[in-house]
Write an enzyme that holds these catalytic residues in place. Structure first.
Site, PDB file in Angstrom:
ATOM      1  N   LYS A 197       0.853  -1.250   0.000  1.00 32.95           N
ATOM      2  CA  LYS A 197      -0.184   0.270  -0.009  1.00 32.95           C
ATOM      3  C   LYS A 197       0.843   1.239   0.131  1.00 32.95           C
ATOM      4  CE  LYS A 197      -3.226   2.488   2.953  1.00 32.95           C
ATOM      5  NZ  LYS A 197      -4.227   2.564   3.818  1.00 32.95           N
ATOM      6  N   GLU A 203      10.489  -4.828   4.737  1.00 28.89           N
ATOM      7  CA  GLU A 203      10.439  -6.063   4.148  1.00 28.89           C
ATOM      8  C   GLU A 203      10.384  -6.278   2.652  1.00 28.89           C
ATOM      9  OE1 GLU A 203       8.667  -5.036   6.879  1.00 28.89           O
ATOM     10  OE2 GLU A 203       8.856  -6.450   8.592  1.00 28.89           O
ATOM     11  N   GLY A 254      -4.826  -1.689   4.907  1.00 29.97           N
ATOM     12  CA  GLY A 254      -4.131  -2.826   4.240  1.00 29.97           C
ATOM     13  C   GLY A 254      -4.786  -4.332   4.600  1.00 29.97           C
ATOM     14  N   ARG A 255      -5.381  -4.421   5.679  1.00 29.58           N
ATOM     15  CA  ARG A 255      -5.935  -5.656   6.254  1.00 29.58           C
ATOM     16  C   ARG A 255      -7.243  -5.685   5.582  1.00 29.58           C
ATOM     17  NH1 ARG A 255      -4.813  -2.311  10.186  1.00 29.58           N
ATOM     18  NH2 ARG A 255      -6.494  -1.551  11.533  1.00 29.58           N
ATOM     19  N   GLU A 340      -5.160  -6.608  14.428  1.00 25.76           N
ATOM     20  CA  GLU A 340      -4.677  -5.138  14.260  1.00 25.76           C
ATOM     21  C   GLU A 340      -5.648  -4.107  14.180  1.00 25.76           C
ATOM     22  OE1 GLU A 340      -0.764  -4.411  11.068  1.00 25.76           O
ATOM     23  OE2 GLU A 340      -2.693  -4.431  10.144  1.00 25.76           O
ATOM     24  N   HIS A 371      -5.601 -33.219  17.175  1.00 22.59           N
ATOM     25  CA  HIS A 371      -4.774 -34.133  17.533  1.00 22.59           C
ATOM     26  C   HIS A 371      -3.495 -33.191  17.962  1.00 22.59           C
ATOM     27  CE1 HIS A 371      -6.594 -37.442  15.947  1.00 22.59           C
ATOM     28  NE2 HIS A 371      -7.174 -36.782  14.955  1.00 22.59           N
ATOM     29  N   LYS A 480       9.340  -0.955  14.264  1.00 22.70           N
ATOM     30  CA  LYS A 480       9.962  -0.632  12.835  1.00 22.70           C
ATOM     31  C   LYS A 480      10.982   0.485  13.183  1.00 22.70           C
ATOM     32  CE  LYS A 480       5.761  -0.822  10.104  1.00 22.70           C
ATOM     33  NZ  LYS A 480       4.938  -0.219   9.170  1.00 22.70           N
TER      34      LYS A 480
HETATM   35  O1  F6P Z   1       2.897  -2.761   9.769  1.00 19.59           O
HETATM   36  C1  F6P Z   1       1.727  -3.227   9.512  1.00 19.59           C
HETATM   37  C2  F6P Z   1       1.264  -2.802   8.211  1.00 19.59           C
HETATM   38  O2  F6P Z   1       1.064  -1.384   8.116  1.00 19.59           O
HETATM   39  C3  F6P Z   1      -0.205  -3.395   7.939  1.00 19.59           C
HETATM   40  O3  F6P Z   1      -1.217  -2.797   8.325  1.00 19.59           O
HETATM   41  C4  F6P Z   1      -0.280  -3.600   6.500  1.00 19.59           C
HETATM   42  O4  F6P Z   1      -0.992  -4.442   6.032  1.00 19.59           O
HETATM   43  C5  F6P Z   1       1.519  -4.047   6.342  1.00 19.59           C
HETATM   44  O5  F6P Z   1       2.134  -3.468   7.269  1.00 19.59           O
HETATM   45  C6  F6P Z   1       2.080  -3.852   4.795  1.00 19.59           C
HETATM   46  O6  F6P Z   1       1.895  -2.553   4.594  1.00 19.59           O
HETATM   47  P1  F6P Z   1       2.106  -1.993   3.136  1.00 19.59           P
HETATM   48  O7  F6P Z   1       1.032  -2.598   2.297  1.00 19.59           O
HETATM   49  O8  F6P Z   1       2.097  -0.433   2.983  1.00 19.59           O
HETATM   50  O9  F6P Z   1       3.512  -2.727   2.657  1.00 19.59           O
END
Ligand code: F6P
Length: 512
Positions: A197, A203, A254-255, A340, A371, A480
């Site tokens: 987003k 990452e 995002g979610r 979240e 199990h 972060k």
């Molecule tokens: O760190 C949390 C978050 O902002 C989530 O809410 C989001 O889904 C995820 O990181 C990824 O963010 P982005 O889509 O901006 O890379």
């Protein structure tokens, strides 16, 4: 009004005290109509709520709580595009992503038209990739909402997927994940989708840069054909060198972004028609949430049950057990959605809360969980409300399997409730353990869309009653920031100013 200030809250506290001796077995024996009155159908989903620790009086009081906290007005504000995400001053309109084209007048007509322009472009691209036999591997690079939704849904709908294409999901900054996937790929047959987003998440950016380097090192050319970006930050994607971009808007959390361009891997897997079915299924649940009276509104009933369990019966977790192996990533997806969204300790005005919010969500598909950890669910010292999710009709033709699977899920709900008397010894099951049972006729794009929208709205309901902002996530920021500082120290070896535990750990891992 804040929930703990309402008369309904106080009445629920009294009701909870009187409810202490509640026993499901007695409740069923006393009321022949209990299963029926506490069950309902909603689009694509049948729900049996009767094995929960509730009675008609509980539901009536919870509905009063919803009314006194202004749930309906809050819901309507979301569907009008008001900026209910107050800490970020944003609208919350993931529901608009599944609204039929041209069906709104007024201020939301223009955003809806943009939604459909982007959707059409994305679906045309998805069809182009589907037709491109040279592309055999699609690698989605994204994390959190940019990973869990498409990953969960591609798996869930694998029986609807085009054969001949493999899907990989890279989320972790741990290079073992990317390296492991790249080992089996060829540059000329791979499409990388960079899903973020913000297009700043460390990452994702680290993985995207490594993927690009690998692509070039493998002799890959025609970057435009092999990389596409799914983001609200089109400028950052262009700077990265990606020309093919499908955008979305800051009003999509995002979610909540599976329905946007973030759904592209799914659209490639199941095609434009399948993706439209997913959206249509979700839209039917939106309509149900918007129009069904509260007493027969499934997201409302589930969200209020969550409040009842968390704040009045003090159950602190909920376990999700999908009895369908294709739904095996659903618990992880729901974990982000609930925790979240509702893992907040202040209300939407920033005032500290005096009551609990998000429960812990966890789970695995059945029958596997039986199990592993079901021992604790049956005989442990804590009561964990269960949510069983089952599908009536399988897509395979293997004899006996599905009957056994369905027998197990029904038997588990029954066993949790009924227990077994063995004079209190090792073989004694207290029973009276609550569960919700959600049943789909079939697992299809449309039913999955409805199921996910149901879960989104139930999270909205509990968050709304709690008076929190379910649409920000400031809690992920501190880690972060600190990781940036520690990363610099791992490179430099400087530990000055750190607590002794952090300093010692750093020295142990330092490679300088
Ligand atoms: O760190 C949390 C978050 O902002 C989530 O809410 C989001 O889904 C995820 O990181 C990824 O963010 P982005 O889509 O901006 O890379």
């Amino acid at each position: 009004m804040r929930c703990d200030q309402t008369t309904a809250w106080k009445n629920l506290q009294h009701h909870a005290q009187a409810f202490q001796g509640f026993d499901l077995r007695t409740a069923f024996a006393a009321d022949a109509g209990r299963a029926e009155s506490l069950s309902q159908s909603a689009p694509y989903v049948f729900a049996d709520l009767s094995k929960n620790h509730v009675d008609a009086a509980t539901e009536a009081l919870l509905l009063q709580l919803a009314q006194q906290t202004g749930l309906e007005a809050h819901r309507d504000a979301m569907f009008c595009g008001e900026h209910i995400n107050v800490s970020e001053d944003r609208a919350v309109m993931h529901w608009l992503l599944r609204h039929p084209a041209g069906s709104l007048n007024g201020p939301l007509a223009a955003p809806l038209a943009q939604v459909h322009d982007t959707l059409n472009a994305m679906l045309a691209y998805a069809e182009q990739v589907r037709a491109d036999a040279q592309i055999t591997d699609v690698v989605n690079i994204g994390i959190g909402g940019s990973d869990l939704g498409p990953q969960m849904a591609v798996l869930a709908l694998q029986d609807f997927a085009l054969p001949g294409k493999r899907f990989h999901f890279i989320s972790n900054v741990d290079g073992h994940e990317l390296a492991g996937v790249l080992r089996g790929l060829k540059a000329e047959s791979t499409l990388f989708l960079i899903a973020s987003k913000t297009f700043t998440t460390v990452e994702t950016m680290t993985n995207a840069h490594s993927a690009l380097q690998w692509f070039k090192a493998q002799g890959g050319h025609d970057q435009a054909r092999h990389f596409a970006a799914l983001t609200t930050n089109v400028a950052a994607a262009a700077e990265f060198g990606i020309g093919t971009t499908f955008g979305f808007w800051d009003w999509v959390g995002g979610r909540y972004s599976l329905w946007s361009a973030i759904g592209l891997p799914l659209a490639i897997a199941i095609g434009a028609a399948g993706f439209k079915d997913l959206l249509a299924g979700a839209h039917t649940m939106d309509q149900h949430f918007q129009t069904a009276q509260l007493a027969q509104n499934l997201p409302v009933r589930l969200g209020l049950l969550d409040v009842w369990y968390r704040n009045f019966l003090h159950f602190t977790s909920r376990s999700i057990a999908p009895y369908h192996s294709a739904l095996r990533r659903l618990p992880a997806y729901l974990q982000q959605l609930e925790m979240e969204s509702n893992g907040k300790r202040v209300d939407s005005h920033g005032q500290a809360l005096t009551y609990g919010t998000s429960p812990v969500l966890w789970g695995e598909p059945g029958t596997n969980g039986q199990h592993a950890y079901f021992q604790m669910l049956h005989q442990g010292s804590d009561i964990v409300p269960m949510e069983f999710i089952a599908v009536k009709t399988p897509t395979h033709k293997l004899k006996d399997h599905h009957e056994l699977l369905l027998a197990n899920v029904i038997a588990q709900a029954q066993a949790l409730m009924m227990g077994k008397d063995d004079a209190g010894g090792h073989r004694h099951f207290t029973g009276n353990r609550p569960s919700t049972f959600l049943l789909l006729d079939e697992l299809t794009p449309a039913s999955l869309g409805a199921l996910i929208a149901l879960q989104e709205h139930r999270v909205f309901v509990s968050g709304s009653v709690w008076g929190i902002n379910s649409f920000d996530q400031w809690g992920v920021e501190l880690g972060k920031v600190l990781a940036k500082d520690i990363h610099a120290r791992i490179v430099s070896g400087v530990v000055a100013g750190l607590d002794s535990s952090t300093a010692a750990l750093l020295q142990r891992v330092c490679r300088v």
